[in-house]
Design a protein around this motif. Structure first.
Motif, PDB file in Angstrom:
ATOM      1  N   CYS A 198      -2.157  -1.434  -3.721  1.00  8.93           N
ATOM      2  CA  CYS A 198      -3.120  -0.336  -3.539  1.00  8.93           C
ATOM      3  C   CYS A 198      -2.381   0.967  -3.275  1.00  8.93           C
ATOM      4  O   CYS A 198      -1.228   0.962  -2.853  1.00  8.93           O
ATOM      5  CB  CYS A 198      -4.045  -0.624  -2.361  1.00  8.93           C
ATOM      6  SG  CYS A 198      -5.145  -2.020  -2.641  1.00  8.93           S
ATOM      7  N   SER A 199      -3.074   2.060  -3.504  1.00  3.66           N
ATOM      8  CA  SER A 199      -2.544   3.383  -3.199  1.00  3.66           C
ATOM      9  C   SER A 199      -3.536   4.119  -2.315  1.00  3.66           C
ATOM     10  O   SER A 199      -4.706   4.263  -2.678  1.00  3.66           O
ATOM     11  CB  SER A 199      -2.308   4.192  -4.481  1.00  3.66           C
ATOM     12  OG  SER A 199      -1.217   3.651  -5.195  1.00  3.66           O
ATOM     13  N   THR A 205      -2.489  -0.962 -10.478  1.00  2.47           N
ATOM     14  CA  THR A 205      -3.042  -0.769  -9.141  1.00  2.47           C
ATOM     15  C   THR A 205      -4.397  -1.449  -8.998  1.00  2.47           C
ATOM     16  O   THR A 205      -5.302  -1.233  -9.793  1.00  2.47           O
ATOM     17  CB  THR A 205      -3.182   0.743  -8.856  1.00  2.47           C
ATOM     18  OG1 THR A 205      -1.964   1.375  -9.225  1.00  2.47           O
ATOM     19  CG2 THR A 205      -3.477   1.010  -7.404  1.00  2.47           C
ATOM     20  N   ASP A 206      -4.490  -2.279  -7.949  1.00  4.01           N
ATOM     21  CA  ASP A 206      -5.751  -2.995  -7.697  1.00  4.01           C
ATOM     22  C   ASP A 206      -6.801  -2.104  -7.050  1.00  4.01           C
ATOM     23  O   ASP A 206      -7.992  -2.329  -7.228  1.00  4.01           O
ATOM     24  CB  ASP A 206      -5.487  -4.201  -6.786  1.00  4.01           C
ATOM     25  CG  ASP A 206      -4.541  -5.186  -7.445  1.00  4.01           C
ATOM     26  OD1 ASP A 206      -4.832  -5.633  -8.566  1.00  4.01           O
ATOM     27  OD2 ASP A 206      -3.498  -5.489  -6.836  1.00  4.01           O
ATOM     28  N   GLY A 207      -6.364  -1.124  -6.262  1.00  7.01           N
ATOM     29  CA  GLY A 207      -7.321  -0.256  -5.592  1.00  7.01           C
ATOM     30  C   GLY A 207      -6.716   1.058  -5.169  1.00  7.01           C
ATOM     31  O   GLY A 207      -5.516   1.148  -4.890  1.00  7.01           O
ATOM     32  N   PHE A 208      -7.548   2.076  -5.158  1.00 10.06           N
ATOM     33  CA  PHE A 208      -7.177   3.400  -4.669  1.00 10.06           C
ATOM     34  C   PHE A 208      -8.032   3.666  -3.437  1.00 10.06           C
ATOM     35  O   PHE A 208      -9.255   3.547  -3.496  1.00 10.06           O
ATOM     36  CB  PHE A 208      -7.415   4.469  -5.745  1.00 10.06           C
ATOM     37  CG  PHE A 208      -6.562   4.255  -6.964  1.00 10.06           C
ATOM     38  CD1 PHE A 208      -5.277   4.748  -7.021  1.00 10.06           C
ATOM     39  CD2 PHE A 208      -7.045   3.522  -8.034  1.00 10.06           C
ATOM     40  CE1 PHE A 208      -4.485   4.530  -8.136  1.00 10.06           C
ATOM     41  CE2 PHE A 208      -6.260   3.296  -9.156  1.00 10.06           C
ATOM     42  CZ  PHE A 208      -4.980   3.804  -9.207  1.00 10.06           C
ATOM     43  N   ILE A 209      -7.392   4.008  -2.333  1.00  5.28           N
ATOM     44  CA  ILE A 209      -8.095   4.149  -1.065  1.00  5.28           C
ATOM     45  C   ILE A 209      -8.323   5.622  -0.761  1.00  5.28           C
ATOM     46  O   ILE A 209      -7.373   6.402  -0.692  1.00  5.28           O
ATOM     47  CB  ILE A 209      -7.293   3.489   0.069  1.00  5.28           C
ATOM     48  CG1 ILE A 209      -7.053   2.008  -0.256  1.00  5.28           C
ATOM     49  CG2 ILE A 209      -8.017   3.647   1.403  1.00  5.28           C
ATOM     50  CD1 ILE A 209      -6.008   1.341   0.621  1.00  5.28           C
ATOM     51  N   ILE A 230       0.863  -1.173   0.000  1.00  2.00           N
ATOM     52  CA  ILE A 230       0.000   0.000   0.000  1.00  2.00           C
ATOM     53  C   ILE A 230       0.900   1.223   0.000  1.00  2.00           C
ATOM     54  O   ILE A 230       1.643   1.454   0.952  1.00  2.00           O
ATOM     55  CB  ILE A 230      -0.944   0.013   1.220  1.00  2.00           C
ATOM     56  CG1 ILE A 230      -1.803  -1.250   1.209  1.00  2.00           C
ATOM     57  CG2 ILE A 230      -1.798   1.283   1.228  1.00  2.00           C
ATOM     58  CD1 ILE A 230      -2.628  -1.466   2.435  1.00  2.00           C
ATOM     59  N   ARG A 260     -12.375   0.765  -8.915  1.00  2.00           N
ATOM     60  CA  ARG A 260     -11.157   0.494  -8.141  1.00  2.00           C
ATOM     61  C   ARG A 260     -10.918   1.535  -7.048  1.00  2.00           C
ATOM     62  O   ARG A 260      -9.842   1.568  -6.453  1.00  2.00           O
ATOM     63  CB  ARG A 260      -9.946   0.429  -9.065  1.00  2.00           C
ATOM     64  CG  ARG A 260      -9.907  -0.880  -9.828  1.00  2.00           C
ATOM     65  CD  ARG A 260      -8.555  -1.114 -10.427  1.00  2.00           C
ATOM     66  NE  ARG A 260      -8.646  -0.853 -11.854  1.00  2.00           N
ATOM     67  CZ  ARG A 260      -7.640  -0.500 -12.616  1.00  2.00           C
ATOM     68  NH1 ARG A 260      -6.447  -0.333 -12.110  1.00  2.00           N
ATOM     69  NH2 ARG A 260      -7.808  -0.284 -13.895  1.00  2.00           N
ATOM     70  N   ARG A 267       4.602   0.897  -6.544  1.00  2.00           N
ATOM     71  CA  ARG A 267       3.727   0.077  -7.387  1.00  2.00           C
ATOM     72  C   ARG A 267       4.530  -0.706  -8.424  1.00  2.00           C
ATOM     73  O   ARG A 267       4.254  -1.883  -8.666  1.00  2.00           O
ATOM     74  CB  ARG A 267       2.663   0.940  -8.062  1.00  2.00           C
ATOM     75  CG  ARG A 267       1.681   1.523  -7.063  1.00  2.00           C
ATOM     76  CD  ARG A 267       0.564   2.299  -7.710  1.00  2.00           C
ATOM     77  NE  ARG A 267       1.078   3.425  -8.487  1.00  2.00           N
ATOM     78  CZ  ARG A 267       0.402   4.020  -9.470  1.00  2.00           C
ATOM     79  NH1 ARG A 267      -0.792   3.603  -9.807  1.00  2.00           N
ATOM     80  NH2 ARG A 267       0.928   5.035 -10.122  1.00  2.00           N
TER      81      ARG A 267
END
Length: 185
Positions: free
Chosen positions: A115-116, A138-142, A91, A162, A103
């Motif tokens: 993730c970021s 990237t699998d997900g952005f938080i 992350i 995402r 990443r």
């Protein structure tokens, strides 16, 4: 854009999941303090969290891996660190070089989840052109609030499917000024 809870508990694993949080520097500040508090409170039975500090360790960090922004030797060193510890998730915390190198190294090391976590909505932590180019890695952005998630989709251009919201616990409505009628003016 909200993170939905699983209907059942995750299956137990044979080992703790290794999660690396990649950040540039660790001075005592807002995002850094939130990160340290998150790591202190994370379930240590299920997770083995670690902060990977790329530049300035500050009072809270423990490494100094990236002497300059464009030092490409960080890529194999960081990937090796991820592989050696069998990292399950990376992350990146914030935009800029940690998002870029973190990443890329995670994908090079074949880390299953990347993730970021972005904690601002523009300057000084805007997402640059190079980071946008590697969005598919990237699998997900938080995001930390619903409005933040909307910003990441609308202005940063991240795919809505995402972007996940994990509230940081701050109810911003509490800080809005109250409208007070003053008839004595």
């Amino acid at each position: 854009m909200k993170l939905k809870p699983h209907s059942q508990s995750p299956l137990p694993t044979a080992r703790k999941l290794n999660v690396k949080f990649v950040i540039t520097s660790m001075p005592v500040g807002g995002a850094e303090t939130l990160l340290v508090n998150l790591i202190r409170q994370i379930d240590k039975i299920a997770f083995s969290p670690e902060v990977v500090c790329l530049k300035e360790p500050g009072e809270l960090g423990n490494a100094n891996l990236l002497p300059s922004k464009w030092d490409v030797s960080i890529l194999p060193r960081l990937a090796y660190l991820f592989r050696r510890s069998k990292t399950d998730a990376v992350i990146t915390v914030g935009a800029g070089d940690k998002m870029f190198w973190g990443r890329l190294a995670a994908k090079l090391a074949r880390v299953p989840v990347v993730c970021s976590a972005l904690h601002s909505t523009g300057w000084p932590d805007g997402v640059g052109r190079l980071n946008r180019l590697i969005t598919p890695l990237t699998d997900g952005f938080i995001a930390v609030a619903q409005q933040h998630a909307e910003h990441l989709v609308q202005y940063e251009g991240f795919p809505a499917e995402r972007v996940f919201t994990i509230p940081n616990g701050v109810d911003t409505n509490r800080f809005r000024p109250n409208h007070v009628e003053r008839d004595w003016l």
